[in-house]
Each structure stands twice: as structure tokens, then as C-alpha cells.
Design a protein around this motif. Structure first.
Motif, PDB file in Angstrom:
ATOM      1  N   HIS A  52       0.818  -1.208   0.000  1.00 17.71           N
ATOM      2  CA  HIS A  52       0.000   0.000   0.000  1.00 17.71           C
ATOM      3  C   HIS A  52       0.858   1.267   0.000  1.00 17.71           C
ATOM      4  O   HIS A  52       0.469   2.276  -0.593  1.00 17.71           O
ATOM      5  N   LEU A  53       2.000   1.244   0.667  1.00 15.74           N
ATOM      6  CA  LEU A  53       2.874   2.417   0.628  1.00 15.74           C
ATOM      7  C   LEU A  53       3.491   2.606  -0.756  1.00 15.74           C
ATOM      8  O   LEU A  53       3.678   3.747  -1.196  1.00 15.74           O
ATOM      9  N   SER A  70       2.902   5.879  -3.048  1.00 19.36           N
ATOM     10  CA  SER A  70       3.997   6.595  -3.702  1.00 19.36           C
ATOM     11  C   SER A  70       3.691   6.826  -5.173  1.00 19.36           C
ATOM     12  O   SER A  70       3.976   7.906  -5.711  1.00 19.36           O
ATOM     13  N   VAL A  71       3.116   5.839  -5.833  1.00 17.85           N
ATOM     14  CA  VAL A  71       2.723   5.998  -7.234  1.00 17.85           C
ATOM     15  C   VAL A  71       1.631   7.058  -7.350  1.00 17.85           C
ATOM     16  O   VAL A  71       1.672   7.907  -8.259  1.00 17.85           O
ATOM     17  N   ALA A  72       0.675   7.036  -6.428  1.00 16.08           N
ATOM     18  CA  ALA A  72      -0.395   8.047  -6.462  1.00 16.08           C
ATOM     19  C   ALA A  72       0.169   9.452  -6.278  1.00 16.08           C
ATOM     20  O   ALA A  72      -0.266  10.397  -6.944  1.00 16.08           O
ATOM     21  N   LEU A  73       1.153   9.599  -5.399  1.00 14.03           N
ATOM     22  CA  LEU A  73       1.778  10.906  -5.205  1.00 14.03           C
ATOM     23  C   LEU A  73       2.602  11.307  -6.420  1.00 14.03           C
ATOM     24  O   LEU A  73       2.615  12.481  -6.814  1.00 14.03           O
ATOM     25  N   ALA A  74       3.284  10.350  -7.027  1.00 14.52           N
ATOM     26  CA  ALA A  74       4.096  10.654  -8.211  1.00 14.52           C
ATOM     27  C   ALA A  74       3.225  11.089  -9.381  1.00 14.52           C
ATOM     28  O   ALA A  74       3.658  11.907 -10.204  1.00 14.52           O
ATOM     29  N   MET A  75       2.012  10.594  -9.464  1.00 16.86           N
ATOM     30  CA  MET A  75       1.102  10.987 -10.543  1.00 16.86           C
ATOM     31  C   MET A  75       0.650  12.436 -10.410  1.00 16.86           C
ATOM     32  O   MET A  75       0.162  13.024 -11.379  1.00 16.86           O
ATOM     33  N   GLY A  89      -0.837  14.853   1.439  1.00 14.61           N
ATOM     34  CA  GLY A  89      -0.194  14.324   2.639  1.00 14.61           C
ATOM     35  C   GLY A  89      -1.039  13.279   3.338  1.00 14.61           C
ATOM     36  O   GLY A  89      -0.522  12.420   4.061  1.00 14.61           O
ATOM     37  N   SER A  90      -2.334  13.324   3.108  1.00 14.66           N
ATOM     38  CA  SER A  90      -3.220  12.344   3.749  1.00 14.66           C
ATOM     39  C   SER A  90      -3.285  11.027   2.991  1.00 14.66           C
ATOM     40  O   SER A  90      -3.762  10.024   3.532  1.00 14.66           O
ATOM     41  N   VAL A  91      -2.794  10.989   1.755  1.00 13.01           N
ATOM     42  CA  VAL A  91      -2.879   9.771   0.946  1.00 13.01           C
ATOM     43  C   VAL A  91      -2.130   8.603   1.591  1.00 13.01           C
ATOM     44  O   VAL A  91      -2.709   7.514   1.753  1.00 13.01           O
ATOM     45  N   PRO A  92      -0.850   8.747   1.990  1.00 13.43           N
ATOM     46  CA  PRO A  92      -0.178   7.603   2.629  1.00 13.43           C
ATOM     47  C   PRO A  92      -0.841   7.170   3.938  1.00 13.43           C
ATOM     48  O   PRO A  92      -0.892   5.975   4.246  1.00 13.43           O
ATOM     49  N   ILE A  93      -1.374   8.128   4.680  1.00 15.61           N
ATOM     50  CA  ILE A  93      -2.050   7.792   5.937  1.00 15.61           C
ATOM     51  C   ILE A  93      -3.305   6.972   5.664  1.00 15.61           C
ATOM     52  O   ILE A  93      -3.549   5.946   6.315  1.00 15.61           O
ATOM     53  N   ILE A  94      -4.088   7.404   4.684  1.00 14.05           N
ATOM     54  CA  ILE A  94      -5.313   6.673   4.337  1.00 14.05           C
ATOM     55  C   ILE A  94      -4.974   5.286   3.812  1.00 14.05           C
ATOM     56  O   ILE A  94      -5.620   4.294   4.173  1.00 14.05           O
ATOM     57  N   TYR A  95      -3.950   5.189   2.978  1.00 13.00           N
ATOM     58  CA  TYR A  95      -3.535   3.892   2.445  1.00 13.00           C
ATOM     59  C   TYR A  95      -3.085   2.958   3.570  1.00 13.00           C
ATOM     60  O   TYR A  95      -3.366   1.764   3.547  1.00 13.00           O
ATOM     61  N   ALA A 151      -4.740  -0.532   4.546  1.00 12.92           N
ATOM     62  CA  ALA A 151      -3.906  -1.738   4.615  1.00 12.92           C
ATOM     63  C   ALA A 151      -4.077  -2.445   5.958  1.00 12.92           C
ATOM     64  O   ALA A 151      -4.158  -3.671   6.019  1.00 12.92           O
ATOM     65  N   GLY A 152      -4.144  -1.680   7.039  1.00 10.47           N
ATOM     66  CA  GLY A 152      -4.317  -2.271   8.362  1.00 10.47           C
ATOM     67  C   GLY A 152      -5.649  -2.985   8.518  1.00 10.47           C
ATOM     68  O   GLY A 152      -5.707  -4.093   9.067  1.00 10.47           O
ATOM     69  N   VAL A 153      -6.707  -2.371   8.012  1.00 12.98           N
ATOM     70  CA  VAL A 153      -8.036  -2.996   8.103  1.00 12.98           C
ATOM     71  C   VAL A 153      -8.091  -4.258   7.244  1.00 12.98           C
ATOM     72  O   VAL A 153      -8.579  -5.306   7.678  1.00 12.98           O
ATOM     73  N   GLU A 154      -7.573  -4.153   6.009  1.00 14.78           N
ATOM     74  CA  GLU A 154      -7.557  -5.331   5.139  1.00 14.78           C
ATOM     75  C   GLU A 154      -6.720  -6.459   5.746  1.00 14.78           C
ATOM     76  O   GLU A 154      -7.109  -7.621   5.709  1.00 14.78           O
TER      77      GLU A 154
END
Length: 102
Positions: free
Chosen positions: A55-56, A60-65, A78-84, A88-91
Motif C-alpha cells: 500500500h505504501l 507513492s505511485v499516487a503521489l508521483a502521478m 499528505g493524507s494519501v499515505p495515511i489513508i492507504y 492496509a491495516g483494516v484489510e
């Protein structure tokens, strides 16, 4: 209910994480898990580790886009990695629990 002789061995100790048999950390050759709670914990920890890494990488790909887009998009990036990581933790909790308990 009768107990099977030698199951688990009298000197049984739960193998340390990250591996069932990791020569630098253990002297014994038996890297088996005998109790359901040990199996569940081992599976859950490995699932969380692998899901978090994947997920990280996706975050990173989402941020690079977003490179080259408007400045306003970066306000929320900045919230994208936190949400991911939360996803990931829930899954991993569900997947690791199902696999570890089955």
C-alpha cells in the motif's frame, strides 16, 4: 480429552518473529507453531507487513502521478499515505485473521 504425548514438546517456546526458523535467533530446529493464538499472531503480523509495504508503494505511485499538477492538489496529498496505511491495516486484520484462524 486425551493429550497426545509429545504434542507440543515439553520445552516448547513460541518461535520469535519474523520467521519460524531463523538460524541467527534460535538454537532449536523445530520452528512449528502449536497454539491457535501463535498461528493467528504470526499470520497477522506477516499480513500487516506485506500489505503495508504494497500500500505504501501504491501511495507513492499516487503521489508521483500528481507531479506537475496544480499546487492546490498537494494540499491533500499528505493524507494519501495515511489513508492507504489505514486501509492496509483494516484489510490485513480481516485477511490475516481469516487465514490465521482457518
Amino acid at each position: 480429552m486425551s493429550r497426545i504425548v509429545g504434542y507440543p514438546p515439553a520445552d516448547y517456546v513460541t518461535p520469535p518473529f519474523p520467521a519460524l526458523y531463523w538460524p541467527p535467533q534460535t538454537q532449536q530446529l523445530d520452528g512449528s507453531l502449536y497454539y491457535l493464538s501463535d498461528i493467528w499472531r504470526f499470520t497477522l503480523l506477516w499480513t500487516i507487513t506485506i500489505f503495508a509495504i504494497v500500500h505504501l508503494i501504491c501511495a507513492s505511485v499516487a503521489l508521483a502521478m500528481q507531479i506537475g499538477n496544480k499546487q492546490t492538489n498537494w494540499l491533500y496529498m499528505g493524507s494519501v499515505p495515511i489513508i492507504y496505511c489505514i486501509v492496509a491495516g483494516v484489510e490485513a486484520l480481516f485477511a490475516g485473521s481469516i487465514v490465521g484462524l482457518v
